[in-house]
Scaffold this motif. Structure first.
Motif, PDB file in Angstrom:
ATOM      1  N   MET B 194      42.115  31.519  41.015  1.00 60.84           N
ATOM      2  CA  MET B 194      41.251  32.701  41.023  1.00 60.84           C
ATOM      3  C   MET B 194      41.229  33.360  42.404  1.00 60.84           C
ATOM      4  O   MET B 194      41.298  34.583  42.513  1.00 60.84           O
ATOM      5  CB  MET B 194      39.822  32.297  40.645  1.00 60.84           C
ATOM      6  N   GLU B 195      41.131  32.532  43.428  1.00 59.48           N
ATOM      7  CA  GLU B 195      41.010  33.093  44.783  1.00 59.48           C
ATOM      8  C   GLU B 195      42.309  33.718  45.262  1.00 59.48           C
ATOM      9  O   GLU B 195      42.311  34.460  46.245  1.00 59.48           O
ATOM     10  CB  GLU B 195      40.517  32.010  45.746  1.00 59.48           C
ATOM     11  N   SER B 196      43.402  33.429  44.573  1.00 58.53           N
ATOM     12  CA  SER B 196      44.652  34.081  44.957  1.00 58.53           C
ATOM     13  C   SER B 196      44.582  35.584  44.690  1.00 58.53           C
ATOM     14  O   SER B 196      45.382  36.358  45.227  1.00 58.53           O
ATOM     15  CB  SER B 196      45.849  33.457  44.216  1.00 58.53           C
ATOM     16  N   PHE B 197      43.611  36.014  43.893  1.00 60.21           N
ATOM     17  CA  PHE B 197      43.460  37.451  43.634  1.00 60.21           C
ATOM     18  C   PHE B 197      42.758  38.169  44.787  1.00 60.21           C
ATOM     19  O   PHE B 197      42.700  39.394  44.800  1.00 60.21           O
ATOM     20  CB  PHE B 197      42.693  37.681  42.328  1.00 60.21           C
ATOM     21  N   VAL B 198      42.227  37.396  45.743  1.00 62.94           N
ATOM     22  CA  VAL B 198      41.595  38.025  46.896  1.00 62.94           C
ATOM     23  C   VAL B 198      42.627  38.860  47.655  1.00 62.94           C
ATOM     24  O   VAL B 198      42.333  39.956  48.137  1.00 62.94           O
ATOM     25  CB  VAL B 198      40.971  36.950  47.821  1.00 62.94           C
ATOM     26  N   THR B 199      43.837  38.340  47.743  1.00 66.07           N
ATOM     27  CA  THR B 199      44.886  39.057  48.473  1.00 66.07           C
ATOM     28  C   THR B 199      45.849  39.761  47.518  1.00 66.07           C
ATOM     29  O   THR B 199      46.915  40.214  47.926  1.00 66.07           O
ATOM     30  CB  THR B 199      45.685  38.085  49.367  1.00 66.07           C
ATOM     31  N   PHE B 200      45.460  39.853  46.267  1.00 64.52           N
ATOM     32  CA  PHE B 200      46.333  40.457  45.256  1.00 64.52           C
ATOM     33  C   PHE B 200      46.479  41.956  45.511  1.00 64.52           C
ATOM     34  O   PHE B 200      45.498  42.677  45.622  1.00 64.52           O
ATOM     35  CB  PHE B 200      45.725  40.210  43.874  1.00 64.52           C
ATOM     36  N   LYS B 201      47.719  42.383  45.593  1.00 60.71           N
ATOM     37  CA  LYS B 201      47.974  43.815  45.738  1.00 60.71           C
ATOM     38  C   LYS B 201      48.380  44.361  44.376  1.00 60.71           C
ATOM     39  O   LYS B 201      49.214  43.752  43.692  1.00 60.71           O
ATOM     40  CB  LYS B 201      49.092  44.064  46.762  1.00 60.71           C
TER      41      LYS B 201
END
Lengths: 207, 346
Positions: B194-201
């Protein structure tokens, strides 16, 4: 060996068959109680440090929660009178304690960043991988104090682990990323192996 | 066909568990899982596609099942790179790729950056960027996971993803399914995903780079990744079609496997036979697993939940007035080779 649903299923089937009798409760409490006590010992070392950081309230709270759960288990368990159960339980939990003792070898977590990181990783592995709620069979009495305690401990472990997750991921560490990952994986493997042996013990297999 | 034995590969230092169903040399179909899923969810798909001349690769993605679960975080791009590495490791050549939800995002990223390994792409219940609604829903799920725990997240996902009919029919099985999911997943691993979407472009600016045929599939009642997410994909992808799955919510691959499998099979076959037409048209999947046709053109406004006919112009530019006449919608024509929906925004 990787933990799978099958490891849980065998233990759960045994518990469903014989119920949470005194011997089964004792086995579970010996292992789960050791996991809580080891983590409390790790956190207790932080309690003794004079430096207060932003993480302290979380670590402090977790320390008392872990002590609370170890005491709770002692209170709600119908303890077995079979000495062999205690001997085997001690043998199986020795590996958990040994990890913590090894981390404390000089210079220890206070002075050695690698030891400090290892201690955090061990706490993380204990909270993440020692999960007993999936062992509770459908026919268990949910109002039984022992069953309620297992549920309570599991739920709270799922919350408390946030302290370890944030510290492992975000806290400053002089260790390179590769080494940090290796430490975490090693601790997880060791806890997994101890837990797998514990599940086999519950299932009646030779660990 | 017997359930294939799981195997393990070492890719970029990560352990990856995978299964291969079907004979070597047949066209390959790879499945990319949703957030809390694992390779075993595709076992029935693998068996049926293998019976129809395909080879199927399913795998536990990083952080799932018995694959490596990094504690210190995962970049979203790692998933597509890892899949490319796994395909190279297996020496299987190009693949059709079907991804649902989280796996759909990974599949889109794979198509953009590893398109040379792709034959056809099926994107189900997914998105290319976080709409405000999706972002806030994601925040809520993350908060539920971290503040309450993994069982709470599971409890939220079942009613969000499945219909009342399915929930009623499977109510007694749900505790066992949740238990299995609880054992197979780790809170910290899901949290990392889920937290990988923090840097999701957003992938939107690069969607036009995907030249492979793309089948988009969206459940009729999916409110998690609603129509607007798929409409954005439909507008931007140059070689796509959108198929709406009747009566379905977000997880129709689980709830309606036969219907889903049929649409996927028809898509893969049309691509392999050279009959695919990626004209941006909108279709409705037959709710039957057999019989013809497998899908029919959407006759109305596919962006509306209310059963109104399509408006002649965008409602934003010319608000509909009470009593105003509407033109009779023309259904999209199969194989016309041109956009059937005249309202396709620029």
């Amino acid at each position: 060996m990787i933990l799978t649903t099958a490891h849980y299923d065998k233990a759960r089937a045994t518990i469903a068959g014989r119920g949470f009798d005194a011997d089964m409760q004792t086995r579970i409490s010996l292992f789960l109680g050791a996991a809580k006590s080891v983590n409390a010992a790790i956190l207790g070392a932080v309690e003794m440090q004079p430096r207060i950081t932003i993480a302290y309230p979380f670590v402090h709270g977790q320390y008392f929660r872990e002590v609370e759960f170890a005491v709770l288990l002692a209170r709600v368990t119908r303890w077995s009178s079979n000495w062999a159960t205690y001997a085997e339980g001690t043998r199986l939990t020795t590996s958990l304690w040994r990890q913590w003792w090894q981390i404390q070898w000089p210079a220890g977590p206070t002075l050695n960043p690698r030891s400090a990181y290892s201690a955090l990783a061990l706490g993380h592995a204990l909270l993440a991988r020692v999960r007993t709620a999936p062992l509770i069979p459908d026919n268990a009495n949910e109002t039984d104090p022992f069953v309620a305690a297992l549920r309570r401990i599991e739920q709270e472990s799922g919350r408390m682990i946030q302290a370890q997750i944030r510290l492992l991921k975000d806290a400053d560490s002089p260790l390179p990323l590769d080494e940090r990952e290796r430490i975490i994986e090693a601790k997880q493997l060791e806890v997994d192996e101890a837990f797998r042996r514990f599940l086999a013990w519950l299932a009646g297999d030779a660990p | 066909m017997a359930t294939p034995a799981a195997q393990f590969a070492e890719i970029d230092g990560h352990r990856i568990r995978y299964t291969l169903t079907g004979d070597a040399g047949l066209p390959l179909v790879t499945f990319a899982n949703g957030l809390t899923q694992n390779a075993d969810l595709w076992t029935a798909y693998g068996a049926k596609l293998a019976d129809n001349g395909y080879r199927v690769l399913a795998y536990d993605m990083l952080g799932q099942g018995q694959s490596t679960k990094p504690v210190l975080g995962i970049e979203l791009t790692e998933h597509a790179d890892l899949l490319a590495g796994l395909l190279t490791y297996l020496q299987v050549g190009r693949t059709h790729l079907a991804g649902i939800s989280f796996g759909g995002v990974v599949a889109l990223d794979f198509a953009i950056r590893h398109g040379e390994q792709l034959a056809g792409l099926a994107v189900m219940s997914s998105f290319a960027e976080l709409t405000p609604q999706l972002e806030l829903l994601g925040n809520m799920l993350h908060e539920g996971l971290t503040q309450v725990g993994l069982p709470y997240l599971q409890s939220m996902l079942y009613p969000m993803n499945m219909s009342s009919a399915w929930l009623a029919a499977n109510r007694t099985r749900i505790p066992a399914m949740m238990r299995s999911g609880y054992i197979g997943n780790d809170l910290y691993a899901l949290q990392n995903l889920m937290e990988s979407f923090v840097t999701f472009k957003p992938l939107t600016p690069r969607l036009k780079e995907i030249s492979a045929p793309v089948l988009l599939m969206n459940g009729e009642y999916d409110f998690f990744t609603p129509r607007e997410c798929h409409e954005l994909l439909r507008r931007e992808l140059p070689n796509c079609r959108l198929t709406l799955v009747q009566h379905a919510y977000h997880a129709f691959t689980v709830e309606l496997p036969d219907v889903t499998l049929r649409q996927l099979h028809e898509f893969f076959r049309s691509v392999d036979d050279g009959n695919w037409v990626g004209d941006g048209s909108v279709w409705i999947a037959s709710d039957r697993a057999d019989g013809e046709p497998h899908a029919f053109p959407c006759p109305g406004d596919h962006m509306r939940a209310l059963p109104l006919p399509a408006l002649p112009v965008s409602p934003a530019r010319a608000p509909a007035r009470v009593g105003a006449r509407r033109s009779t919608p023309k259904p999209a024509r199969a194989g016309s080779g041109r956009p059937a929906d005249k309202r396709r925004p620029a």
